[in-house]
Design an enzyme around this catalytic site. Structure first.
Site, PDB file in Angstrom:
ATOM      1  N   SER A  59      51.934  44.906  38.672  1.00 19.55           N
ATOM      2  CA  SER A  59      51.714  45.105  40.118  1.00 19.55           C
ATOM      3  C   SER A  59      53.064  45.186  40.806  1.00 19.55           C
ATOM      4  O   SER A  59      53.929  44.335  40.570  1.00 19.55           O
ATOM      5  CB  SER A  59      50.967  43.895  40.705  1.00 19.55           C
ATOM      6  OG  SER A  59      49.734  43.729  40.076  1.00 19.55           O
ATOM      7  N   ARG A  93      39.431  40.376  34.999  1.00 14.63           N
ATOM      8  CA  ARG A  93      40.300  39.592  35.891  1.00 14.63           C
ATOM      9  C   ARG A  93      39.529  38.363  36.308  1.00 14.63           C
ATOM     10  O   ARG A  93      38.845  38.332  37.308  1.00 14.63           O
ATOM     11  CB  ARG A  93      40.644  40.443  37.115  1.00 14.63           C
ATOM     12  CG  ARG A  93      41.469  39.719  38.178  1.00 14.63           C
ATOM     13  CD  ARG A  93      41.835  40.689  39.302  1.00 14.63           C
ATOM     14  NE  ARG A  93      42.516  40.040  40.423  1.00 14.63           N
ATOM     15  CZ  ARG A  93      41.878  39.469  41.457  1.00 14.63           C
ATOM     16  NH1 ARG A  93      40.540  39.482  41.507  1.00 14.63           N
ATOM     17  NH2 ARG A  93      42.561  38.903  42.431  1.00 14.63           N
ATOM     18  N   LYS A 137      40.945  39.728  46.789  1.00 15.38           N
ATOM     19  CA  LYS A 137      42.161  39.001  46.405  1.00 15.38           C
ATOM     20  C   LYS A 137      42.546  38.125  47.587  1.00 15.38           C
ATOM     21  O   LYS A 137      42.963  38.620  48.636  1.00 15.38           O
ATOM     22  CB  LYS A 137      43.283  39.995  46.079  1.00 15.38           C
ATOM     23  CG  LYS A 137      44.586  39.379  45.573  1.00 15.38           C
ATOM     24  CD  LYS A 137      45.596  40.472  45.204  1.00 15.38           C
ATOM     25  CE  LYS A 137      46.978  39.950  44.891  1.00 15.38           C
ATOM     26  NZ  LYS A 137      47.059  39.074  43.707  1.00 15.38           N
TER      27      LYS A 137
END
Ligand SMILES: C=C1C=NC(C(F)(F)F)=NC1=N
Ligand SMILES: [Mg+2]
Length: 214
Positions: free
Chosen positions: A111, A39, A140
Site C-alpha cells: 500500500s 484480509r 478500513k
C-alpha cells in the site's frame, strides 16, 4: 499478473456480517474476480487455527477457479500456506524483509500513498501497488482522507510499468475514473460483499472498464 480490468476482491469474516464468507467468495469467483485477498482484521477477526482453517478453504476455492490467493499483513501465514501473494501496508513489515522471507515466487503488494512511497516499494521488490482510499470507505477504520485518483495519476506517470490497484469505496458506478487514471485493477470489499447479486455486481465492474475512455 494484472491484466486490465483486474477485479480484486478483498474479504475478511468481519466484513461478511450475516452472510457466509465462503459463499460470497465462490459467487465472486463465478462472477469473474481476477484476484482474492483474505484480509482478516477488526471485530471478531479469526486468529490461530480457525484463521488457518478458514484461509485453507479460501485458498482451495481460489485454486478451483484459477484465481491468485493473497493474504493481507500475515506474512507467516502466507508463507505457511504457500499463498500466491502477500499484501503489506506502510506500517507492516518492510517490503524488503517480506521479499526476503517469501522469495521471488510470491506476489508482493504494497500500500502506498505517494510517489515517494511508490518509489521505495518498487525499489524493495513490490509487484503491485495498492493506492487509496479513492472514495470514502467504511471498510478500513484508520483510512486516510479520500484522495480521488490524483495520486494514481502521479504514480502512473512516474512508474508506468508498475501495476496500480485502486481501493476505497469503489463501485461499478464510480470505477470509470479509476480506470481512466490508469489503474490495472480495482480492489473492492463492500460493493461486492453487500451486493444483492454478487456475480452480477462483479460483471458490472468488469463492464465498467469498457465504458471508460482510455
Ligand atoms: C490496504 C490495502 C490497500 N490495497 C490493497 C490492494 F488492493 F490489494 F492493493 N489491499 C489492502 N489491504
Ligand atoms: Mg496492513
Amino acid at each position: 499478473m494484472f491484466t486490465k480490468p483486474s477485479i480484486y476482491y478483498i474479504l475478511g469474516t468481519p466484513n461478511a456480517g450475516e452472510r457466509d464468507p465462503l459463499k460470497l467468495l465462490e459467487e465472486a469467483l463465478k462472477g469473474g474476480i481476477s484476484h482474492f485477498q483474505l484480509r482478516e482484521k477488526g471485530m471478531n477477526a479469526l486468529t490461530g487455527q480457525s484463521l488457518k482453517e478458514f484461509a485453507l478453504k479460501c485458498q482451495a476455492l481460489c485454486r478451483k477457479y484459477g484465481v491468485p490467493f493473497i493474504i493481507n499483513d500475515d506474512v507467516e501465514l502466507a508463507h505457511e500456506l504457500n499463498a500466491d501473494g502477500v499484501h503489506v501496508g506502510q506500517e507492516d513489515a518492510k517490503a524488503s524483509d517480506v521479499r526476503a522471507r517469501v522469495g521471488d515466487r510470491m506476489m508482493l503488494g504494497v500500500s502506498v500513498h505517494s510517489v515517494e512511497e511508490a518509489a521505495e516499494a518498487i525499489q524493495n521488490g513490490a509487484d503491485y501497488l495498492g493506492m487509496g482510499p479513492i472514495y470514502g470507505t467504511k471498510s478500513k477504520s484508520d483510512a486516510k482522507a479520500p484522495s480521488g485518483v490524483s495520486k494514481i495519476i502521479q504514480v502512473r506517470e512516474r512508474f508506468p510499468e508498475a501495476p496500480v490497484i485502486g481501493i476505497g469505496g469503489i463501485t461499478a458506478d464510480n470505477a470509470e475514473a479509476v480506470w481512466e487514471a490508469g489503474a490495472a485493477g480495482i480492489a473492492v470489499i463492500s460493493a461486492i460483499t453487500e451486493a444483492g447479486n454478487v456475480q452480477e455486481e462483479v460483471q458490472k465492474m468488469v463492464a465498467s472498464y469498457k465504458g471508460a475512455i482510455l
